[in-house]
Write an enzyme that holds these catalytic residues in place. Structure first.
Site, short mmCIF file in Angstrom:
data_model
loop_
_atom_site.label_atom_id
_atom_site.label_comp_id
_atom_site.label_asym_id
_atom_site.label_seq_id
_atom_site.Cartn_x
_atom_site.Cartn_y
_atom_site.Cartn_z
N GLU A 1 1.07 -1.39 0.16
CA GLU A 1 0.03 -0.10 0.12
C GLU A 1 0.42 1.15 -0.16
OE1 GLU A 1 -2.20 -0.54 2.88
OE2 GLU A 1 -3.50 1.66 2.66
N ARG B 1 5.46 -13.46 8.88
CA ARG B 1 6.13 -12.18 8.89
C ARG B 1 7.64 -11.86 9.65
NH1 ARG B 1 2.71 -7.82 9.17
NH2 ARG B 1 4.29 -6.48 9.95
N LYS C 1 4.19 0.46 9.59
CA LYS C 1 4.69 2.05 9.05
C LYS C 1 3.92 3.18 10.16
CE LYS C 1 3.35 0.33 4.86
NZ LYS C 1 3.10 0.04 3.28
P1 ATP Z 1 1.67 -1.61 7.73
O1 ATP Z 1 1.04 -3.07 8.45
O2 ATP Z 1 3.47 -2.08 8.50
O3 ATP Z 1 1.06 -0.71 7.05
P2 ATP Z 1 1.39 -4.14 5.76
O4 ATP Z 1 1.61 -5.33 6.41
O5 ATP Z 1 0.08 -3.38 6.10
O6 ATP Z 1 2.12 -3.28 7.12
P3 ATP Z 1 1.98 -3.68 3.13
O7 ATP Z 1 2.15 -2.81 2.54
O8 ATP Z 1 0.91 -3.93 2.54
O9 ATP Z 1 2.14 -3.01 4.36
O10 ATP Z 1 3.00 -4.69 2.72
C1 ATP Z 1 2.73 -5.35 1.43
C2 ATP Z 1 3.47 -6.14 1.47
O11 ATP Z 1 4.62 -7.03 2.33
C3 ATP Z 1 2.55 -7.65 2.21
O12 ATP Z 1 2.38 -8.50 0.87
C4 ATP Z 1 2.67 -7.86 3.35
O13 ATP Z 1 2.80 -9.49 3.39
C5 ATP Z 1 4.07 -8.09 2.94
N1 ATP Z 1 5.09 -7.13 4.27
C6 ATP Z 1 4.38 -6.23 5.21
N2 ATP Z 1 5.33 -6.65 6.56
C7 ATP Z 1 5.95 -7.66 6.29
C8 ATP Z 1 6.95 -8.42 7.16
N3 ATP Z 1 7.34 -7.44 8.45
N4 ATP Z 1 7.23 -9.30 6.98
C9 ATP Z 1 7.10 -10.00 5.61
N5 ATP Z 1 6.23 -9.64 4.93
C10 ATP Z 1 5.57 -8.17 5.14
MG MG Z 2 -1.19 -3.07 4.78
#
Ligand code: ATP
Ligand code: MG
Length: 608
Positions: free
Chosen positions: A78, A313, A323
């Site tokens: 995102e 994760r 984030k």
């Molecule tokens: P946040 O909650 O910090 O915003 P998010 O998971 O919502 O993180 P996204 O931008 O939606 O962030 O993530 C993009 C991709 O990265 C998704 O497929 C997610 O599964 C993966 N991802 C995010 N954080 C991790 C992590 N800590 N370990 C492995 N994969 C991750």
């Molecule tokens: Mg997300």
């Protein structure tokens, strides 16, 4: 920026295998996702889907040649912030699998929430993925996609679900909807609007889309099962009204799809075969499958449908990787920006001196599994040492300078000294630096009253100035507070390193030094972990309370003269200290600024 969707006439030339980032010592470990992919390739089930060279529903793909990519994965961030080390795991996994199987990995922005997203983040994310060594625009196919480009298709599918009796417009106030949702132990209760006719729901959905209803008055919900033990399946919301400007679609839409609706449909529109996500989405998989089945029944997608596979994760101790929290750190001024070298973002790691190779090596080492994972930052740091040891040129840097005067050394003499650029690569040549009467040495290399076992400089003792002469300390000067201001020594003229006389001297201490006349003054930024606690945000604690006030410390250092012309991003091992990089933002050859990337040894444990 390249266009999101290739032109309709884009040839479906077989994508050639992009030049993969090859990491010699990063052996490809098998894991359960590879095994699942192997099993799917074995059955050949995905080989029969067609691919028109761009995403779209079955009607668009029909008649196109078979998809030349054996597998399609995607990395779907995102655009609401910068990527962090956790994302690196997902990037390496998704792009890495595509490379290994000669498939494709789509770079897709999950930009369905208009409120938090921004073009700045889109650009930052693309830059980061490329820097990590991955590419989506290869072999005549550009797999850069935006979920917002699918809004029209999402909406068509929503109308289909309504017509087929699989979705309805709910007009309950949000708090009533919440109250009727039930709990983990109690089933939910049907909405009074659940029995609405398809015609009525369709009319309302169209009115919602046309902007005739205020935010919060209606939502579109899937009609599944309010008594499901899986809360996600209790008639999840698919669309809500938002009069918000979208960074790409502008004001074209005032209803926006929910993540759980947009995500599986995006995967199917893009012919994704394996949709890899983190374990929190395990409970969402039945909904993922349900939505795709319903849409496929409506003729929107070819089969087999994409399959969701969850992995653990990456969580790292001594930092935060949400984030939202990273955004707060930036906005509150606790750090100097998203790329502040204390941050766990990839732009920050880059500025800190991390290499793409070290981050990929780290991702390979931590592996992929279903087990919850807490990784200590020392694992990341070790990957950087292992990568830089063979690459980084060596240099002398005095980080806490103390004057040394060689009292028997002629005032004007400049004795040329040399040292290898890299001790294991003689082919990289020699560094040249002069030795003069006035030198800088490390303050901690001198002790007026040495503790037992101290074998560096103290009155009466001999040490070798590395790559120079053996010297014998004759005394020191101190200020009124007793702080040493200068060390005095005699040099032994027949002791120079590399000359026959050198072997006659046996000394225990070997210290580095820089000529006071030739040394290059520099700002050196010393970094430590951003948090003092391993789990700064555990149990809902305010993570800001454990911020390490020492995490950034600026020192005035003196560098070896050869570093006068180092360019930004140049990496060195400052001997006896660690690896340092010329700061990519602030460094100028005239005003050098270096960042500590990583110390030579893991010193955190010893420090506490
Ligand atoms: P946040 O909650 O910090 O915003 P998010 O998971 O919502 O993180 P996204 O931008 O939606 O962030 O993530 C993009 C991709 O990265 C998704 O497929 C997610 O599964 C993966 N991802 C995010 N954080 C991790 C992590 N800590 N370990 C492995 N994969 C991750
Ligand atoms: Mg997300």
């Amino acid at each position: 920026m390249t266009a999101a969707t290739p032109p309709a006439s884009a040839p479906s030339a077989p994508p050639s295998r992009p030049e993969p980032p090859r990491d010699a010592d990063a052996g490809r470990a098998s894991h359960f996702i590879r095994q699942a992919v192997d099993a799917d390739l074995e059955t050949g089930q995905y080989a029969h889907r067609s691919w028109a060279g761009r995403p779209g529903p079955a009607a668009l793909q029909a008649g196109a040649p078979p998809d030349p990519a054996p597998i399609r994965t995607r990395f779907p961030p995102e655009p609401n912030g910068y990527l962090h080390i956790g994302h690196a795991k997902s990037i390496c996994l998704n792009f890495g699998l595509a490379l290994d199987y000669a498939g494709r990995c789509h770079m897709r922005f999950d930009d369905t929430n208009p409120v938090k997203e921004d073009q700045e983040y889109v650009d930052g994310i693309l830059d980061t993925v490329r820097w990590l060594g991955f590419e989506w625009d290869t072999g005549g196919e550009n797999d850069l996609f935006f979920a917002s480009d699918y809004f029209g298709w999402f909406y068509e599918i929503a109308e289909h679900l309504v017509r087929a009796g699989h979705a309805y417009v709910d007009s309950q106030p949000a708090d009533e909807m919440r109250a009727r949702r039930g709990t983990l132990t109690e089933p939910g209760t049907d909405s009074p609007f659940r029995g609405r006719s398809a015609e009525e729901s369709l009319r309302l959905l169209r009115a919602m889309r046309a902007g005739s209803h205020a935010e919060g008055t209606h939502v579109l919900r899937a009609k599944i099962d309010m008594a499901s033990p899986n809360v996600t399946m209790r008639d999840p919301v698919l669309y809500r009204i938002r009069f918000a400007h979208h960074h790409r679609t502008g004001d074209a839409w005032c209803i926006y799809p929910m993540y759980d609706f947009a995500h599986p449909l995006s995967d199917a529109l893009e012919n994704v075969t394996h949709s890899l996500c983190t374990l929190e989405f395990e409970d969402h998989r039945p909904l993922y499958d349900w939505l795709l089945e319903r849409a496929a029944e409506g003729g929107f997608f070819q089969r087999p449908l994409p399959r969701q596979i969850e992995f653990a994760r990456l969580n790292m101790t001594y930092t935060v990787t949400s984030k939202r929290k990273l955004q707060e750190l930036v906005q509150s001024g606790a750090v100097d920006g998203w790329d502040d070298p204390r941050m766990p973002t990839i732009v920050a790691l880059r500025r800190r001196g991390y290499t793409p190779e070290s981050i990929r090596l780290f991702a390979e080492r931590i592996g992929v599994s279903k087990a919850h994972q807490w990784v200590d930052p020392s694992v990341l740091e070790q990957a950087l040492r292992d990568d830089l040891d063979a690459k980084a040129a060596r240099a002398f840097a005095v980080l806490d300078p103390l004057r040394l005067e060689l009292v028997n050394f002629p005032e004007t003499l400049e004795e040329p000294c040399t040292a290898p650029v890299h001790p294991h690569h003689p082919d990289r040549g020699l560094r040249h630096f002069p030795l003069t009467r006035e030198l800088w040495i490390e303050r901690e290399d001198f002790q007026a009253q040495p503790p037992k076992g101290f074998f560096r400089l103290f009155p009466g003792n001999r040490v070798r100035l590395k790559h120079g002469f053996v010297i014998e300390c004759t005394g020191f000067e101190a200020d009124a507070d007793g702080r040493v201001t200068k060390v005095l020594a005699n040099y032994l003229p027949d002791s120079k390193s590399g000359t026959p006389g050198a072997d006659g001297y046996k000394v225990k201490g070997n210290i580095h030094w820089v000529s006071a006349r030739h040394g290059v003054p520099a700002e050196v930024r010393m970094y430590e972990r951003l948090f003092l606690e391993a789990h700064p945000d555990a149990g809902g604690r305010d993570y800001r309370e454990s911020i390490n006030p020492q995490a950034k410390r600026i020192v005035r250092a003196i560098l070896e003269p050869g570093l006068a012309n180092a360019g930004a991003d140049a990496r060195f091992q400052f001997e006896r200290h660690g690896y340092f990089v010329a700061d990519r933002t602030d460094h100028r050859p005239e005003v050098p600024v270096f960042n500590l990337s990583v110390t030579l040894k893991d010193s955190w444990g010893a420090r506490k």
